[in-house]
Scaffold this active site. Structure first.
Site, PDB file in Angstrom:
ATOM      1  N   ILE A  31     -11.779   0.136  -0.488  1.00 50.65           N
ATOM      2  CA  ILE A  31     -10.982  -0.061  -1.687  1.00 50.65           C
ATOM      3  C   ILE A  31     -11.700   0.615  -2.857  1.00 50.65           C
ATOM      4  O   ILE A  31     -12.889   0.910  -2.774  1.00 50.65           O
ATOM      5  CB  ILE A  31     -10.756  -1.550  -2.000  1.00 50.65           C
ATOM      6  CG1 ILE A  31     -12.094  -2.235  -2.269  1.00 50.65           C
ATOM      7  CG2 ILE A  31     -10.022  -2.214  -0.871  1.00 50.65           C
ATOM      8  CD1 ILE A  31     -11.939  -3.586  -2.913  1.00 50.65           C
TER       9      ILE A  31
ATOM     10  N   CYS B 193       0.841  -1.219   0.000  1.00 49.32           N
ATOM     11  CA  CYS B 193       0.000   0.000   0.000  1.00 49.32           C
ATOM     12  C   CYS B 193       0.866   1.255   0.000  1.00 49.32           C
ATOM     13  O   CYS B 193       0.342   2.362  -0.109  1.00 49.32           O
ATOM     14  CB  CYS B 193      -0.930   0.016   1.198  1.00 49.32           C
ATOM     15  SG  CYS B 193      -1.711  -1.558   1.517  1.00 49.32           S
TER      16      CYS B 193
ATOM     17  N   LYS C 276      -9.879   7.044   4.476  1.00 45.97           N
ATOM     18  CA  LYS C 276     -11.198   6.612   4.939  1.00 45.97           C
ATOM     19  C   LYS C 276     -12.320   7.099   4.030  1.00 45.97           C
ATOM     20  O   LYS C 276     -13.252   6.358   3.741  1.00 45.97           O
ATOM     21  CB  LYS C 276     -11.414   7.115   6.369  1.00 45.97           C
ATOM     22  CG  LYS C 276     -12.777   6.774   6.940  1.00 45.97           C
ATOM     23  CD  LYS C 276     -12.898   5.280   7.202  1.00 45.97           C
ATOM     24  CE  LYS C 276     -14.345   4.847   7.349  1.00 45.97           C
ATOM     25  NZ  LYS C 276     -15.042   4.729   6.051  1.00 45.97           N
TER      26      LYS C 276
ATOM     27  N   SER D 185     -10.889   1.833   5.620  1.00 44.86           N
ATOM     28  CA  SER D 185     -10.986   2.617   4.392  1.00 44.86           C
ATOM     29  C   SER D 185     -11.536   1.733   3.283  1.00 44.86           C
ATOM     30  O   SER D 185     -11.319   0.526   3.290  1.00 44.86           O
ATOM     31  CB  SER D 185      -9.604   3.139   4.010  1.00 44.86           C
ATOM     32  OG  SER D 185      -8.696   2.061   3.900  1.00 44.86           O
TER      33      SER D 185
ATOM     34  N   HIS E 261      -9.147   4.299  -0.759  1.00 49.27           N
ATOM     35  CA  HIS E 261      -7.791   3.727  -0.662  1.00 49.27           C
ATOM     36  C   HIS E 261      -7.556   2.743  -1.804  1.00 49.27           C
ATOM     37  O   HIS E 261      -7.555   1.528  -1.599  1.00 49.27           O
ATOM     38  CB  HIS E 261      -7.647   3.054   0.708  1.00 49.27           C
ATOM     39  CG  HIS E 261      -6.295   2.489   0.993  1.00 49.27           C
ATOM     40  ND1 HIS E 261      -5.131   2.985   0.457  1.00 49.27           N
ATOM     41  CD2 HIS E 261      -5.924   1.454   1.803  1.00 49.27           C
ATOM     42  CE1 HIS E 261      -4.112   2.264   0.907  1.00 49.27           C
ATOM     43  NE2 HIS E 261      -4.555   1.330   1.716  1.00 49.27           N
TER      44      HIS E 261
END
Lengths: 134, 387
Positions: free
Chosen positions: B209, B83, B330, B207, B334
């Site tokens: 995707i 990430c 959030k 968060s 993300h």
């Protein structure tokens, strides 16, 4: 399938074989041949007792592909009595609510199956320590 | 060392882009940044991406994207640090300019995550963890953060509800960001009641995707000054990268993000500032626990005190240290390998005075921190407002 990958891990998955650093004496799991504490070579094998306590835990409701049929299940960080912490599922909980500090012991269980024709992957899980074994 | 400037930014809204392919998402962000900077030629292109192989059946993104933005022939490659891939790509681009190997380069963070089934995406994300010793035991990425959070709650005697402020602030800030995935506020009550994903983590700790791409154009001082754009260049005052054990069970201290402390303190030293000099902090709030741990490791709170900053107003837009000013992971979303570049793009918006209704009053210093895995790769950048 990754046959050789699972075969290579048999000593860790079935017997908790790690290493001990002959320079600083720290016990190491999983084996890495280099001491994570003093960075010296560490290749002497050491078999862990399989006893420890729950350091943290979480019950997983959204499982990844390959584990969906087992959800919900509880994963934990287990601190072995010899020092290292490892990640494993808790099993044989019955009515027991897991909690941090709970004594546990290693057992061999099925980790997952890869369909009707695929491999059955076995490995360590941890159950509440049985009174007779303490 | 030479100074490095951000000469242009580009981004696409985070969301479910069913109509747009991986390559076109990336190209939109890069071409947007090139237009913003007023450039039509790059020396290199660095692509931050984690999962294009398993989720999109496409690797070799460097050459692909260079070609699809009209730059066939240049140096181009993908950079992967889970990430943290976006900020890792930025660091590579930064190194190219600092070293004098290039004068102007593009950096894009790119991820397309909504084409696969949920369990497959979950399994792919678990590749950021230790395959043999974490993922094979059925541990998801959410579960790793849940293991951290459960221990944190017991050790520091805080409740799950104490973390609500992180999600509430992020959602409040996402409302005014046209590029955010979630543009609706939430309440602390909704946070507490949200369904459990991996105990104690609920839906509103995590968060979302999504698909997304964000890009920046980096240039040396001389080249940045000569560009045909009205946009003032923003200086990268610091760039630092540190690692920790990949598996959380191998950390020497489970509840301290050692790599965040190392990379942020290197960054403070490089920029010549102290934590209190920062006017905003785009941190990696992939999960509310990660926000608390980052604030502690970067010197804003003592151990166990990070969660307090979610309760006392510190992190709100009008607080002492605004975080997630455009929604954070959030609410903005993300898309994992893209996130690190979105964070930097948003700080540039703030430092240029282009942040719309979420604009902070004359910010001078902004810090972005992008985390790969559950803390194994942590990249920190500090940006300075144009003079």
């Amino acid at each position: 399938m990754e046959l050789s990958r699972h075969w290579r891990l048999q000593n860790q998955r079935y017997r908790l074989v790690g290493e001990v650093c002959d320079t600083c004496g720290v016990k190491i799991f999983p084996p890495r041949d280099i001491c994570p504490e003093c960075s010296k070579p560490a290749q002497e094998l050491y078999t862990f007792s399989g006893r420890g306590e729950v350091y943290s835990f979480s019950t997983v409701y959204n499982a990844p592909a390959g584990y969906e049929e087992y959800a919900p299940y509880t994963v934990a960080l287990v601190k072995l009595v010899e020092g290292p912490v490892l990640t494993a599922q808790l099993t044989d909980l019955g009515e027991t609510e897991p909690e941090i500090g709970m004594p546990v012991e290693m057992v061999t269980r099925q980790l997952r199956t890869e369909g009707d024709q695929g491999m059955i992957v076995y490995g360590y899980k941890f159950r509440p320590a049985l009174a007779a074994a303490v | 060392m030479r100074d490095v400037f951000i000469a242009g930014i580009g981004q696409v809204p985070v969301g479910e882009h069913w109509e747009t392919s991986l390559r076109h998402l990336g190209a939109k962000a890069i071409l947007g940044a090139m237009e913003d900077a007023g450039v039509d030629r790059l020396d290199g292109l660095y692509v931050g991406n984690m999962l294009s192989g398993p989720l999109n059946q496409q690797e070799h993104l460097g050459a692909l994207l260079a070609d699809f933005v009209g730059q066939r022939g240049i140096e181009a490659l993908k950079v992967e640090a889970a990430c943290g891939s976006g900020a890792a790509a930025l660091r590579v681009g930064y190194a190219m300019i600092v070293s004098g190997l290039a004068e102007i380069v593009g950096v894009v963070g790119l991820e397309k995550m909504t084409e696969s089934r949920g369990p497959e995406t979950t399994a792919a994300l678990a590749m950021a963890a230790d395959g043999d010793y974490e993922a094979d035991h059925g541990v998801t990425f959410v579960a790793l953060n849940a293991l951290l959070m459960n221990r944190y709650m017991v050790e520091h005697e805080v409740s799950h509800a104490d973390f609500a402020g992180f999600a509430v602030v992020a959602h409040a800030n996402g409302v005014n960001n046209p590029n955010a995935m979630f543009r609706r506020p939430i309440t602390a009550e909704q946070f507490v009641r949200s369904g459990v994903v991996a105990s104690p983590i609920g839906m509103l700790d995590a968060s979302p995707i999504g698909d997304g791409a964000a890009a920046v154009i980096l240039a040396s001082r001389d080249v940045a000054r000569a560009l045909k754009t009205s946009r003032p260049p923003v200086r990268i005052a610091a760039s630092a990268f540190a690692t920790d054990a990949l598996a959380i069970h191998d950390r020497s201290d489970l509840l301290f993000l050692d790599a965040a402390a190392r990379s942020s303190h290197k960054a403070y030293e490089q920029a010549g500032i102290r934590p209190n000099d920062l006017d905003l902090f785009e941190l990696h709030d992939a999960f509310s626990i990660m926000a608390a741990l980052s604030l502690e490791a970067c010197g804003f709170a003592p151990r166990g005190g990070g969660v307090r900053l979610a309760q006392d107003g510190t992190i709100a837009l009008d607080g002492r240290l605004p975080i997630s000013t455009m929604g954070g992971l959030k609410a903005r979303g993300h898309p994992v390998g893209a996130t690190g570049v979105y964070q930097v793009v948003e700080i540039v918006q703030q430092l240029r005075g282009d942040a719309g209704r979420n604009q902070l009053p004359n910010p001078l210093w902004g810090m972005a921190q992008n985390i790969g895995g559950s803390g194994a790769s942590i990249i920190t950048h500090i940006l300075q407002a144009p003079e």
